[in-house]
Design an enzyme around this catalytic site. Structure first.
Site, short mmCIF file in Angstrom:
data_model
loop_
_atom_site.label_atom_id
_atom_site.label_comp_id
_atom_site.label_asym_id
_atom_site.label_seq_id
_atom_site.Cartn_x
_atom_site.Cartn_y
_atom_site.Cartn_z
N ASN A 117 0.80 -1.22 0.00
CA ASN A 117 0.00 0.00 0.00
C ASN A 117 0.84 1.27 0.00
O ASN A 117 2.06 1.24 -0.01
CB ASN A 117 -0.97 -0.02 1.18
CG ASN A 117 -2.27 -0.73 0.83
OD1 ASN A 117 -3.15 -0.17 0.22
ND2 ASN A 117 -2.37 -2.00 1.21
N ARG B 183 5.62 -9.36 20.02
CA ARG B 183 5.48 -10.64 20.73
C ARG B 183 4.11 -11.25 20.40
O ARG B 183 3.16 -10.53 20.10
CB ARG B 183 5.58 -10.42 22.24
CG ARG B 183 6.97 -9.99 22.71
CD ARG B 183 7.00 -9.85 24.22
NE ARG B 183 8.34 -9.59 24.72
CZ ARG B 183 8.89 -8.38 24.80
NH1 ARG B 183 8.19 -7.32 24.42
NH2 ARG B 183 10.12 -8.24 25.27
N HIS C 214 23.38 -1.29 10.26
CA HIS C 214 24.70 -1.26 10.88
C HIS C 214 24.67 -2.02 12.21
O HIS C 214 23.65 -2.04 12.90
CB HIS C 214 25.14 0.18 11.14
CG HIS C 214 25.34 0.98 9.89
ND1 HIS C 214 26.47 0.89 9.12
CD2 HIS C 214 24.55 1.89 9.29
CE1 HIS C 214 26.37 1.71 8.09
NE2 HIS C 214 25.21 2.33 8.17
N THR D 16 11.42 -8.29 15.11
CA THR D 16 12.86 -8.50 15.14
C THR D 16 13.26 -9.97 14.97
O THR D 16 14.45 -10.27 14.84
CB THR D 16 13.44 -8.00 16.47
OG1 THR D 16 12.83 -8.74 17.56
CG2 THR D 16 13.15 -6.52 16.66
N LYS D 17 12.28 -10.88 15.00
CA LYS D 17 12.59 -12.31 14.82
C LYS D 17 11.42 -12.99 14.13
O LYS D 17 10.33 -12.41 13.98
CB LYS D 17 12.88 -12.97 16.17
CG LYS D 17 11.77 -12.86 17.19
CD LYS D 17 12.24 -13.45 18.53
CE LYS D 17 11.16 -13.32 19.59
NZ LYS D 17 11.60 -13.89 20.90
N ALA E 136 -0.55 -3.14 13.82
CA ALA E 136 -0.10 -1.79 13.46
C ALA E 136 0.95 -1.30 14.46
O ALA E 136 0.79 -1.45 15.67
CB ALA E 136 -1.29 -0.85 13.44
#
Length: 220
Positions: free
Chosen positions: A106, A198, A136, A183-184, A178
């Site tokens: 979108n 989570r 980085h 991160t995993k 939202a």
């Protein structure tokens, strides 16, 4: 009495002055690199500030396919204002970037394709989502860039302003709320929310087999 070393023999390779041919070759190589960098920056500018603003899926998709080398499945749609980060069309083709059938990216999303991005079929990516594949390392003294691909499997739904970081796989049918920062990896059918994201629930299996059939309209 033996003759001493000649003057020419005493000059090492590091000390020997460059020939006109070597200087010319070096200048030609530097000029080629400058022209290549200019061409890549021009393509990036055209992609993200001109092409992304054209109110026609057909014209935008033609550029994304032919110039950038992005594989777009049938009825896939990249809406207005999408920003693509890349190192050049050659890099996009080498890394591999694909958007599956009926999937939607979108308005005003930011897609970093430097590490490669694979998006499955019937994926819904809401406005202003960011996908990052290059970052980085805070622990690296040289501040080098780490490149890690992102994989988004079929029927995933990503909510507005969520962020997906490099190295993540979003399993089939999962939901990213939202504003979440993923991160995993997210298992199939799992609903995740928060920063960092989570699990907060599960999506019913029967709710993960739809086909996105909305038309690709002008001015979107």
């Amino acid at each position: 009495m033996s003759a001493g070393p000649s003057k020419s023999a005493s000059i090492t390779g590091a000390e020997r002055p460059a020939t006109l041919w070597e200087e010319s070759a070096s200048e030609a190589g530097a000029s080629t690199r400058r022209h290549r960098v200019f061409a890549i920056r021009l393509i990036s500018y055209l992609t993200n500030y001109l092409i992304s603003a054209i109110p026609s899926f057909k014209l935008r998709h033609l550029w994304y396919r032919r110039v950038l080398g992005i594989a777009l499945g049938p009825r896939a749609g990249v809406h207005l204002g999408c920003y693509f980060w890349f190192y050049g069309p050659g890099q996009v083709r080498r890394a591999g970037v694909s958007i599956g059938a009926n999937s939607r990216i979108n308005r005003d999303c930011s897609i970093d394709v430097r590490g490669g991005v694979t998006i499955g079929d019937n994926v819904s990516i809401s406005p202003q989502v960011a996908i990052s594949t290059a970052a980085h390392s805070a622990a690296d003294p040289a501040f080098r860039v780490e490149i890690r691909p992102v994989v988004i499997e079929d029927n995933v739904w990503i909510g507005m302003r969520a962020m997906i970081l490099g190295g993540v796989t979003l399993g089939r049918g999962c939901v990213v709320a939202a504003g979440a920062v993923v991160t995993k990896d997210v298992p199939p059918l799992t609903i995740v929310a928060g920063v960092p994201a989570r699990p907060v629930g599960m999506r019913p299996e029967e709710a993960s087999h739809y086909v996105i059939e909305e038309d690709l309209r002008l001015f979107e």
